[in-house]
Design a protein around this motif. Structure first.
Motif, mmCIF file in Angstrom:
data_model
loop_
_atom_site.group_PDB
_atom_site.id
_atom_site.type_symbol
_atom_site.label_atom_id
_atom_site.label_comp_id
_atom_site.label_asym_id
_atom_site.label_seq_id
_atom_site.Cartn_x
_atom_site.Cartn_y
_atom_site.Cartn_z
ATOM 1 N N ARG A 174 76.448 15.381 -17.955
ATOM 2 C CA ARG A 174 75.037 15.191 -18.317
ATOM 3 C C ARG A 174 74.134 15.715 -17.211
ATOM 4 O O ARG A 174 72.993 16.109 -17.452
ATOM 5 N N ALA A 175 74.641 15.717 -15.984
ATOM 6 C CA ALA A 175 73.865 16.209 -14.845
ATOM 7 C C ALA A 175 74.072 17.687 -14.584
ATOM 8 O O ALA A 175 73.468 18.247 -13.667
ATOM 9 N N ASN A 176 74.956 18.347 -15.353
ATOM 10 C CA ASN A 176 75.303 19.761 -15.117
ATOM 11 C C ASN A 176 75.812 19.977 -13.690
ATOM 12 O O ASN A 176 75.493 20.976 -13.032
ATOM 13 N N ALA A 177 76.620 19.041 -13.204
ATOM 14 C CA ALA A 177 76.987 19.033 -11.787
ATOM 15 C C ALA A 177 77.918 20.179 -11.418
ATOM 16 O O ALA A 177 78.983 20.360 -12.013
ATOM 17 N N LEU A 178 77.497 20.941 -10.414
ATOM 18 C CA LEU A 178 78.298 22.025 -9.843
ATOM 19 C C LEU A 178 78.202 21.926 -8.319
ATOM 20 O O LEU A 178 77.108 22.030 -7.759
ATOM 21 N N TYR A 179 79.331 21.747 -7.653
ATOM 22 C CA TYR A 179 79.310 21.702 -6.194
ATOM 23 C C TYR A 179 79.247 23.124 -5.647
ATOM 24 O O TYR A 179 80.018 23.986 -6.039
ATOM 25 N N GLU A 180 78.306 23.353 -4.751
ATOM 26 C CA GLU A 180 78.053 24.668 -4.160
ATOM 27 C C GLU A 180 77.883 25.747 -5.235
ATOM 28 O O GLU A 180 78.253 26.901 -5.054
ATOM 29 N N GLY A 181 77.291 25.313 -6.346
ATOM 30 C CA GLY A 181 76.871 26.250 -7.377
ATOM 31 C C GLY A 181 77.921 26.663 -8.380
ATOM 32 O O GLY A 181 77.579 27.257 -9.401
ATOM 33 N N VAL A 182 79.223 26.335 -8.127
ATOM 34 C CA VAL A 182 80.255 26.864 -9.015
ATOM 35 C C VAL A 182 81.363 25.876 -9.375
ATOM 36 O O VAL A 182 81.951 25.983 -10.449
ATOM 37 N N TYR A 183 81.662 24.918 -8.497
ATOM 38 C CA TYR A 183 82.853 24.079 -8.692
ATOM 39 C C TYR A 183 82.528 22.899 -9.601
ATOM 40 O O TYR A 183 81.621 22.120 -9.332
ATOM 41 N N LEU A 184 83.328 22.742 -10.662
ATOM 42 C CA LEU A 184 83.098 21.721 -11.671
ATOM 43 C C LEU A 184 83.698 20.362 -11.304
ATOM 44 O O LEU A 184 83.763 19.474 -12.161
ATOM 45 N N LEU A 185 84.146 20.179 -10.064
ATOM 46 C CA LEU A 185 84.476 18.867 -9.508
ATOM 47 C C LEU A 185 85.629 18.172 -10.216
ATOM 48 O O LEU A 185 85.673 16.939 -10.332
ATOM 49 N N GLY A 186 86.602 18.967 -10.661
ATOM 50 C CA GLY A 186 87.712 18.393 -11.422
ATOM 51 C C GLY A 186 88.547 17.395 -10.647
ATOM 52 O O GLY A 186 88.957 16.358 -11.194
ATOM 53 N N THR A 187 88.838 17.674 -9.389
ATOM 54 C CA THR A 187 89.581 16.718 -8.570
ATOM 55 C C THR A 187 88.689 15.547 -8.176
ATOM 56 O O THR A 187 89.079 14.379 -8.274
ATOM 57 N N SER A 188 87.486 15.853 -7.736
ATOM 58 C CA SER A 188 86.587 14.832 -7.197
ATOM 59 C C SER A 188 86.321 13.711 -8.194
ATOM 60 O O SER A 188 86.292 12.528 -7.825
ATOM 61 N N ILE A 189 86.101 14.059 -9.465
ATOM 62 C CA ILE A 189 85.669 13.071 -10.440
ATOM 63 C C ILE A 189 86.800 12.153 -10.865
ATOM 64 O O ILE A 189 86.564 11.053 -11.390
ATOM 65 N N ALA A 190 88.052 12.534 -10.610
ATOM 66 C CA ALA A 190 89.184 11.677 -10.967
ATOM 67 C C ALA A 190 89.403 10.560 -9.959
ATOM 68 O O ALA A 190 89.949 9.496 -10.295
ATOM 69 N N ARG A 191 89.009 10.771 -8.708
ATOM 70 C CA ARG A 191 89.334 9.816 -7.650
ATOM 71 C C ARG A 191 88.687 8.449 -7.815
ATOM 72 O O ARG A 191 89.335 7.428 -7.575
ATOM 73 N N PRO A 192 87.409 8.369 -8.212
ATOM 74 C CA PRO A 192 86.837 7.024 -8.374
ATOM 75 C C PRO A 192 87.516 6.205 -9.457
ATOM 76 O O PRO A 192 87.623 4.974 -9.329
ATOM 77 N N ILE A 213 83.331 25.755 -20.818
ATOM 78 C CA ILE A 213 82.639 25.880 -22.102
ATOM 79 C C ILE A 213 81.579 24.793 -22.233
ATOM 80 O O ILE A 213 80.434 25.048 -22.625
ATOM 81 N N LEU A 214 81.963 23.585 -21.864
ATOM 82 C CA LEU A 214 81.096 22.440 -22.080
ATOM 83 C C LEU A 214 79.795 22.530 -21.290
ATOM 84 O O LEU A 214 78.723 22.201 -21.812
ATOM 85 N N ILE A 215 79.864 22.999 -20.057
ATOM 86 C CA ILE A 215 78.639 23.025 -19.257
ATOM 87 C C ILE A 215 77.658 24.079 -19.781
ATOM 88 O O ILE A 215 76.442 23.874 -19.775
ATOM 89 N N VAL A 216 78.177 25.190 -20.288
ATOM 90 C CA VAL A 216 77.303 26.200 -20.889
ATOM 91 C C VAL A 216 76.661 25.649 -22.161
ATOM 92 O O VAL A 216 75.464 25.821 -22.402
ATOM 93 N N ALA A 217 77.467 24.960 -22.964
ATOM 94 C CA ALA A 217 76.934 24.382 -24.205
ATOM 95 C C ALA A 217 75.883 23.325 -23.901
ATOM 96 O O ALA A 217 74.837 23.257 -24.564
ATOM 97 N N HIS A 218 76.142 22.500 -22.895
ATOM 98 C CA HIS A 218 75.203 21.423 -22.570
ATOM 99 C C HIS A 218 73.871 21.977 -22.097
ATOM 100 O O HIS A 218 72.806 21.511 -22.520
ATOM 101 N N ARG A 219 73.911 22.992 -21.257
ATOM 102 C CA ARG A 219 72.659 23.596 -20.819
ATOM 103 C C ARG A 219 71.953 24.275 -21.993
ATOM 104 O O ARG A 219 70.719 24.326 -22.043
ATOM 105 N N GLY A 220 72.726 24.776 -22.931
ATOM 106 C CA GLY A 220 72.133 25.406 -24.109
ATOM 107 C C GLY A 220 71.334 24.425 -24.948
ATOM 108 O O GLY A 220 70.219 24.734 -25.392
#
Length: 404
Positions: free
Chosen positions: A82-100, A286-293
């Motif tokens: 929902r926040a369109n989160a990208l670390y340093e402009g490109v990384y979709l945080l796949g590892t980071s978001i699993a840890r919490p 795909i999802l982040i492009v669709a969400h921004r759309g």
């Protein structure tokens, strides 16, 4: 160290490192070990983890293997998107978001079984040690944390292998007969680090990838897909309503088949060093492009630009492990409020590694054809623009007159 801990909950994958840690905890602390294995959609059979834990003396009632896929996507991945989160402009945080989520469930199990400690297999050089432990302390401030990589003398791969052989712990090999790449996988992504990838000049081998074909080998004909959103979350694909985890699984298949979602990145770790990682995130890309759309139709300019201003900060909080921090929760509250009007359908074209928005519609669209048309209209007086421009230019005119 014996006697310091009575019972510890170990984040346990069943792989070499955490199996060594399991035995090390038993030897060093003489404590009861509870293993916790999270099914986050990593695509691996998890039953061998149970069998290996049993072989290493873990009681059946102390083995937890939990299917967290729906919770992972619904309560962690989707709020982040929902926040369109990208670390340093490109990384979709796949590892980071699993840890919490792993931290949260570990603490829940610790409370359930009466454990006085938790343990993880993250190294002292990486980000995951921070992410896990910030989660532990946020949820159970007095918990004891055991991080073997910061304590033991198994400081080289040779020593690890010697320990494994001494204790008859199976050692996995890849098809080249070597240790595999260091990987982290879940329903959102898979990452690869180590071996030749440590040299940022070396191109990744194509046979390394497991979730996508190369763009060159993707179909010559584009694939079209429609994604429906409600309150900022994807809820349906091509008219079929799906659960969060099922929807992301479907997008992964579509993205992987079209060579979408590969990323080769040198990133800045929270601990201070740079690292090189290669990622596959087909469905998320795909999802982040669709969400921004869909947001382009439904968000007011002020809302959209405020979100974009906050996004780098939000992404950095997740990357650094501050999911449970009050500032992340505060930003999330704003994002979720703004997302209440983000609904509608986006049509996308998937073709040889690219994702393009080719159509969008929403019952709450702010786009008005009667205002934007180049044909004659009766709702917009173009003469109003003259005063608007002059007022916006006033400070620049005054500065020029004063400063020359």
């Amino acid at each position: 160290m014996k006697g310091e801990v009575k019972k510890v909950v170990l984040a346990y994958s069943g792989g070499l490192d955490t199996s060594i840690i399991l035995r090390w905890l038993q030897d060093q602390y003489g404590c009861e070990v509870v293993t916790f294995t999270a099914d986050l959609g990593q695509g691996e059979e998890l039953e061998p983890a149970r069998q290996k834990a049993l072989l290493m003396g873990i009681k059946p009632e102390n083995i937890f293997i939990d299917d967290l896929r729906e919770e992972f996507v619904r309560d962690f991945v989707f709020p982040m998107f929902r926040a369109n989160a990208l670390y340093e402009g490109v990384y979709l945080l796949g590892t980071s978001i699993a840890r919490p989520l792993i931290s949260k469930r570990q603490i829940e199990i610790a409370n359930q079984v009466g454990a006085d400690a938790v343990a993880h297999g993250a190294t002292g050089k990486g980000n995951d040690q921070v992410r896990f432990e910030l989660g532990y302390y946020a949820l159970k401030p007095d918990i004891k944390v055991i991080a073997p990589w910061r304590l033991w003398d198994l400081t080289s791969r040779t020593r690890l292998l010697d320990f494994a052989e001494k204790h008859q712990i199976p050692i996995a090999k890849d098809k080249r007969g070597e240790a595999p790449y260091s990987t982290d996988a879940n329903l959102l992504h898979i990452s690869y680090e180590g071996k030749a990838l440590e040299d940022p000049w070396v191109e990744p081998f194509d046979d390394m990838f497991t979730r996508s074909v190369s763009p060159e080998m993707a179909p010559d004909k584009p694939t079209y897909v429609e994604i429906e959103f409600e309150k900022g979350d994807a809820v349906a694909i091509d008219g079929e309503r799906l659960s969060p985890a099922t929807l992301l699984t479907r997008l992964n298949a579509l993205g992987g088949a079209n060579g979408i979602g590969r990323l080769d990145l040198v990133e800045n770790r929270f601990v201070g060093m740079k690292s090189r990682g290669v990622y596959e995130t087909p469905g998320g890309s795909i999802l982040i492009v669709a969400h921004r759309g869909i947001e382009s139709l439904t968000l007011d300019r002020g809302e959209a630009h405020l979100k974009d201003d906050l996004m780098p900060r939000y992404a950095e909080l997740i990357y650094n492990g501050f999911w449970f921090a009050p500032e992340r929760v505060a930003i999330q509250t704003m994002i979720d409020k703004v997302s209440e009007n983000v609904c509608g359908t986006v049509r996308l074209k998937l073709y040889k590694g690219s994702v393009s928005v080719v159509g969008r519609k929403s019952p709450k669209s702010l786009y008005r054809m009667d205002y934007v048309t180049f044909e004659e209209d009766s709702v917009y007086d173009q003469r109003d623009a003259q005063g608007f421009i002059k007022l916006n230019a006033l400070r620049m005119r005054l500065a020029k007159m004063a400063r020359g």
